[in-house]
Design a protein around this motif. Structure first.
Motif, PDB file in Angstrom:
ATOM      1  N   GLU A 194      -1.038   9.221  -2.698  1.00 46.85           N
ATOM      2  CA  GLU A 194      -2.661   9.296  -3.404  1.00 46.85           C
ATOM      3  C   GLU A 194      -2.404  10.389  -4.421  1.00 46.85           C
ATOM      4  N   VAL A 234      -5.812   6.822  -6.911  1.00 46.65           N
ATOM      5  CA  VAL A 234      -5.370   6.317  -5.597  1.00 46.65           C
ATOM      6  C   VAL A 234      -6.101   7.607  -5.053  1.00 46.65           C
ATOM      7  N   ALA A 237      -4.835   4.393   0.702  1.00 47.90           N
ATOM      8  CA  ALA A 237      -4.697   3.306   1.609  1.00 47.90           C
ATOM      9  C   ALA A 237      -4.512   3.129   3.236  1.00 47.90           C
ATOM     10  N   VAL A 253      -6.090  -0.530  -1.276  1.00 51.27           N
ATOM     11  CA  VAL A 253      -6.084   0.680  -1.100  1.00 51.27           C
ATOM     12  C   VAL A 253      -7.441   1.336  -2.188  1.00 51.27           C
ATOM     13  N   PRO A 265      -3.712  -3.878  -2.957  1.00 52.27           N
ATOM     14  CA  PRO A 265      -2.596  -3.672  -3.588  1.00 52.27           C
ATOM     15  C   PRO A 265      -1.893  -4.657  -5.226  1.00 52.27           C
ATOM     16  N   TYR A 310       1.858   3.357  -3.994  1.00 57.04           N
ATOM     17  CA  TYR A 310       1.234   4.407  -4.672  1.00 57.04           C
ATOM     18  C   TYR A 310       0.876   5.344  -3.877  1.00 57.04           C
ATOM     19  N   THR A 344       0.398  -1.260  -0.156  1.00 57.74           N
ATOM     20  CA  THR A 344      -0.124   0.251  -0.203  1.00 57.74           C
ATOM     21  C   THR A 344       0.638   1.189  -0.336  1.00 57.74           C
TER      22      THR A 344
END
Length: 123
Positions: free
Chosen positions: A18, A33, A36, A41, A56, A16, A13
């Motif tokens: 945001e 995204v 998380a 996610v 994820p 990635y 998580t």
């Protein structure tokens, strides 16, 4: 920089950020995204308010072509002054992780300052 879809090497998580655009490989859906908060996610389709949770390992980063095909604004790095080197440095900054991200940001700022703000120096 490659633009070929590949599984992400470290599917957790924290991989990635945001706001990143990813592909939910279970449905081949482009998503952004949102966060998380736990082991999954949270993502949503660009411009859509409805979120869903994805493991994820079922995500990979979206390619530039996938983002552009979906009409995602700002998919390609652009220079405010139309400079190709600015765009290349910005793309490298976006792709950088960890300490390399700091170096890439310094490169972007140094180039902009030297090429676009300071008067030309006699050689």
């Amino acid at each position: 920089m490659h633009d070929t879809p590949r599984p992400h090497p470290h599917p957790d998580t924290s991989t990635y950020r945001e706001g990143a655009y990813v592909i939910d490989t279970r449905t081949a859906t482009l998503a952004q995204v949102m966060g998380a908060p736990g082991p999954l996610v949270q993502v949503r389709a660009p411009g859509d308010g409805r979120e869903w949770a994805v493991p994820p390992q079922a995500l990979r980063l979206a390619t530039r072509g996938e983002r552009e095909a979906a009409g995602v604004r700002g998919a390609a790095p652009r220079s405010p002054v139309g400079c190709a080197e600015c765009a290349e440095l910005e793309a490298a900054r976006r792709a950088a992780v960890g300490a390399a991200a700091v170096d890439a940001m310094v490169a972007v700022r140094s180039h902009f300052r030297d090429a676009h703000l300071l008067p030309a120096r006699p050689r």
